[in-house]
Design a protein around this motif. Structure first.
Motif, PDB file in Angstrom:
ATOM      1  N   ALA A 105      57.546  13.468  35.655  1.00 38.96           N
ATOM      2  CA  ALA A 105      56.318  12.781  35.244  1.00 38.96           C
ATOM      3  C   ALA A 105      55.205  13.774  34.943  1.00 38.96           C
ATOM      4  CB  ALA A 105      55.877  11.806  36.339  1.00 38.96           C
ATOM      5  N   SER A 106      55.198  14.886  35.636  1.00 36.01           N
ATOM      6  CA  SER A 106      54.156  15.900  35.440  1.00 36.01           C
ATOM      7  C   SER A 106      54.294  16.652  34.112  1.00 36.01           C
ATOM      8  CB  SER A 106      54.161  16.903  36.594  1.00 36.01           C
ATOM      9  OG  SER A 106      55.429  17.514  36.722  1.00 36.01           O
ATOM     10  N   ASP A 107      55.378  16.393  33.370  1.00 37.33           N
ATOM     11  CA  ASP A 107      55.528  16.997  32.035  1.00 37.33           C
ATOM     12  C   ASP A 107      54.789  16.183  30.971  1.00 37.33           C
ATOM     13  OD1 ASP A 107      58.892  17.789  32.941  1.00 37.33           O
ATOM     14  OD2 ASP A 107      57.215  19.188  32.769  1.00 37.33           O
ATOM     15  N   THR A 108      54.222  15.053  31.367  1.00 40.49           N
ATOM     16  CA  THR A 108      53.451  14.241  30.432  1.00 40.49           C
ATOM     17  C   THR A 108      52.264  15.038  29.909  1.00 40.49           C
ATOM     18  OG1 THR A 108      54.108  12.153  31.447  1.00 40.49           O
ATOM     19  CG2 THR A 108      52.033  12.165  30.204  1.00 40.49           C
ATOM     20  N   ALA A 109      52.225  15.234  28.600  1.00 41.77           N
ATOM     21  CA  ALA A 109      51.203  16.085  27.994  1.00 41.77           C
ATOM     22  C   ALA A 109      51.357  16.059  26.482  1.00 41.77           C
ATOM     23  CB  ALA A 109      51.357  17.533  28.483  1.00 41.77           C
ATOM     24  N   ILE A 110      50.372  16.636  25.819  1.00 45.49           N
ATOM     25  CA  ILE A 110      50.515  16.974  24.403  1.00 45.49           C
ATOM     26  C   ILE A 110      50.974  18.426  24.337  1.00 45.49           C
ATOM     27  CG2 ILE A 110      49.333  17.293  22.196  1.00 45.49           C
ATOM     28  CD1 ILE A 110      47.346  15.121  23.099  1.00 45.49           C
ATOM     29  N   TYR A 111      51.965  18.671  23.517  1.00 44.14           N
ATOM     30  CA  TYR A 111      52.480  20.033  23.323  1.00 44.14           C
ATOM     31  C   TYR A 111      52.209  20.442  21.885  1.00 44.14           C
ATOM     32  CZ  TYR A 111      54.686  19.337  27.797  1.00 44.14           C
ATOM     33  OH  TYR A 111      54.878  19.096  29.137  1.00 44.14           O
ATOM     34  N   TYR A 112      51.517  21.564  21.755  1.00 48.35           N
ATOM     35  CA  TYR A 112      51.204  22.111  20.436  1.00 48.35           C
ATOM     36  C   TYR A 112      52.068  23.340  20.172  1.00 48.35           C
ATOM     37  CZ  TYR A 112      46.794  19.444  20.539  1.00 48.35           C
ATOM     38  OH  TYR A 112      45.834  18.453  20.593  1.00 48.35           O
ATOM     39  N   CYS A 113      52.582  23.432  18.954  1.00 48.40           N
ATOM     40  CA  CYS A 113      53.125  24.712  18.528  1.00 48.40           C
ATOM     41  C   CYS A 113      52.033  25.408  17.712  1.00 48.40           C
ATOM     42  CB  CYS A 113      54.407  24.564  17.713  1.00 48.40           C
ATOM     43  SG  CYS A 113      54.222  23.796  16.090  1.00 48.40           S
ATOM     44  N   ALA A 114      52.104  26.721  17.676  1.00 49.05           N
ATOM     45  CA  ALA A 114      51.069  27.475  16.982  1.00 49.05           C
ATOM     46  C   ALA A 114      51.612  28.831  16.563  1.00 49.05           C
ATOM     47  CB  ALA A 114      49.846  27.644  17.882  1.00 49.05           C
ATOM     48  N   ARG A 115      51.118  29.311  15.420  1.00 41.86           N
ATOM     49  CA  ARG A 115      51.522  30.626  14.919  1.00 41.86           C
ATOM     50  C   ARG A 115      50.387  31.608  15.071  1.00 41.86           C
ATOM     51  NH1 ARG A 115      51.704  33.082   9.063  1.00 41.86           N
ATOM     52  NH2 ARG A 115      49.853  34.062  10.007  1.00 41.86           N
ATOM     53  N   GLN A 116      50.728  32.830  15.383  1.00 42.14           N
ATOM     54  CA  GLN A 116      49.705  33.820  15.636  1.00 42.14           C
ATOM     55  C   GLN A 116      49.043  34.340  14.364  1.00 42.14           C
ATOM     56  OE1 GLN A 116      52.282  35.395  19.298  1.00 42.14           O
ATOM     57  NE2 GLN A 116      50.197  36.157  19.358  1.00 42.14           N
ATOM     58  N   LEU A 117      47.845  34.863  14.556  1.00 44.27           N
ATOM     59  CA  LEU A 117      47.020  35.366  13.462  1.00 44.27           C
ATOM     60  C   LEU A 117      47.689  36.532  12.749  1.00 44.27           C
ATOM     61  CD1 LEU A 117      44.223  35.630  12.009  1.00 44.27           C
ATOM     62  CD2 LEU A 117      43.493  37.030  13.950  1.00 44.27           C
ATOM     63  N   SER A 118      48.311  37.413  13.534  1.00 41.60           N
ATOM     64  CA  SER A 118      48.976  38.562  12.945  1.00 41.60           C
ATOM     65  C   SER A 118      50.346  38.718  13.587  1.00 41.60           C
ATOM     66  CB  SER A 118      48.149  39.830  13.172  1.00 41.60           C
ATOM     67  OG  SER A 118      48.250  40.237  14.525  1.00 41.60           O
ATOM     68  N   SER A 119      51.081  39.695  13.178  1.00 43.59           N
ATOM     69  CA  SER A 119      52.425  39.904  13.721  1.00 43.59           C
ATOM     70  C   SER A 119      52.396  40.589  15.089  1.00 43.59           C
ATOM     71  CB  SER A 119      53.266  40.717  12.740  1.00 43.59           C
ATOM     72  OG  SER A 119      52.614  41.915  12.408  1.00 43.59           O
ATOM     73  N   ASP A 120      51.200  40.910  15.583  1.00 44.75           N
ATOM     74  CA  ASP A 120      51.047  41.477  16.921  1.00 44.75           C
ATOM     75  C   ASP A 120      51.348  40.387  17.949  1.00 44.75           C
ATOM     76  OD1 ASP A 120      48.379  43.364  18.546  1.00 44.75           O
ATOM     77  OD2 ASP A 120      50.164  42.424  19.371  1.00 44.75           O
TER      78      ASP A 120
END
Lengths: 121, 107
Positions: free
Chosen positions: A88-103
């Motif tokens: 139940a504690s996994d209830t959340a919004i999950y965002y994927c995101a890409r980094q600004l640079s390859s660092d």
């Protein structure tokens, strides 16, 4: 134009498994780290981890280690977040995101729309 | 892990006001700090990286400063679209951690 399109909302029961996805387009998927951020209801942002699709190298947050699995399939430009046994504690919004640079420590510039995961009996 | 502490947790302000939000790191992170804006129901948006570099397309009323452990985000003249929650994030070492957020509300 860089776009990250996430899979749709999920409603699951405790103990069930789940894999959500993040389809990337508009750039060379294998050359940028892509990651996941959790936001529990009414709470702040939590950095879960990142993966480099080129070689599947992962930098994860120890707080989430063993709870979720981050993966990617560079052949279809898609990143994944997977649970084997939801709580139940996994209830959340999950965002994927890409980094600004390859660092690998670069902040997240591009974000998906978020996937709401609801775990309830 | 590096702890990021933001203050205040919320601030009430009017359109046109100057607002400053601070972020403190539990250890030296050089200038490896980013600021994000999150409007209700939306994904976060990167505003500033490397403590003071404004992302292309972000209005110039936003500015960031600081190094080491103490940082700030300033909105020089608050606009209606700026009412949102702001987060800092350290980009110095893994795990990359976020501050708890500062909600900018309409007075």
């Amino acid at each position: 134009e860089v776009q990250l399109v996430q899979s749709g909302a999920e409603v699951k029961k405790p103990g069930e498994s789940l894999k959500i996805s993040c389809k990337a387009s508009g750039y060379t998927f294998s050359t940028y780290w892509i990651g996941w951020v959790r936001q529990m209801p009414g709470k702040g942002l939590e950095w879960m981890g990142i993966i480099y699709p080129g070689d599947s190298d992962i930098r994860d947050n120890p707080s989430f280690r063993g709870q979720v699995t981050i993966s990617a399939d560079k052949s279809i430009s898609t990143a994944y977040l997977q649970w084997s046994s939801l709580k139940a504690s996994d209830t959340a919004i999950y965002y994927c995101a890409r980094q600004l640079s390859s660092d690998q420590t670069s902040p997240f510039q591009y974000w998906g729309q978020g996937t709401l995961v609801t775990v309830s009996s | 892990d590096i702890q990021m502490t933001q203050s205040p947790s919320s601030v009430s302000a009017s359109v046109g006001d100057r607002v400053t939000i601070t972020c403190r790191a539990s250890q030296d992170i050089n200038a490896w700090l980013a600021w994000y804006q999150q409007r209700p129901g939306k994904a976060p948006k990167l505003l500033i990286y490397a403590a003071s570099s404004l992302l292309s397309g972000v209005p110039s009323r936003f500015s960031g400063s600081g190094s080491g452990t103490d940082f700030s985000l300033t909105i020089s003249s608050l606009q209606p679209e700026d009412f949102a929650t702001y987060y800092c994030q350290q980009a110095n070492s893994f795990p990359l951690t976020f501050g708890g957020g500062t909600k900018v509300e309409i007075k």
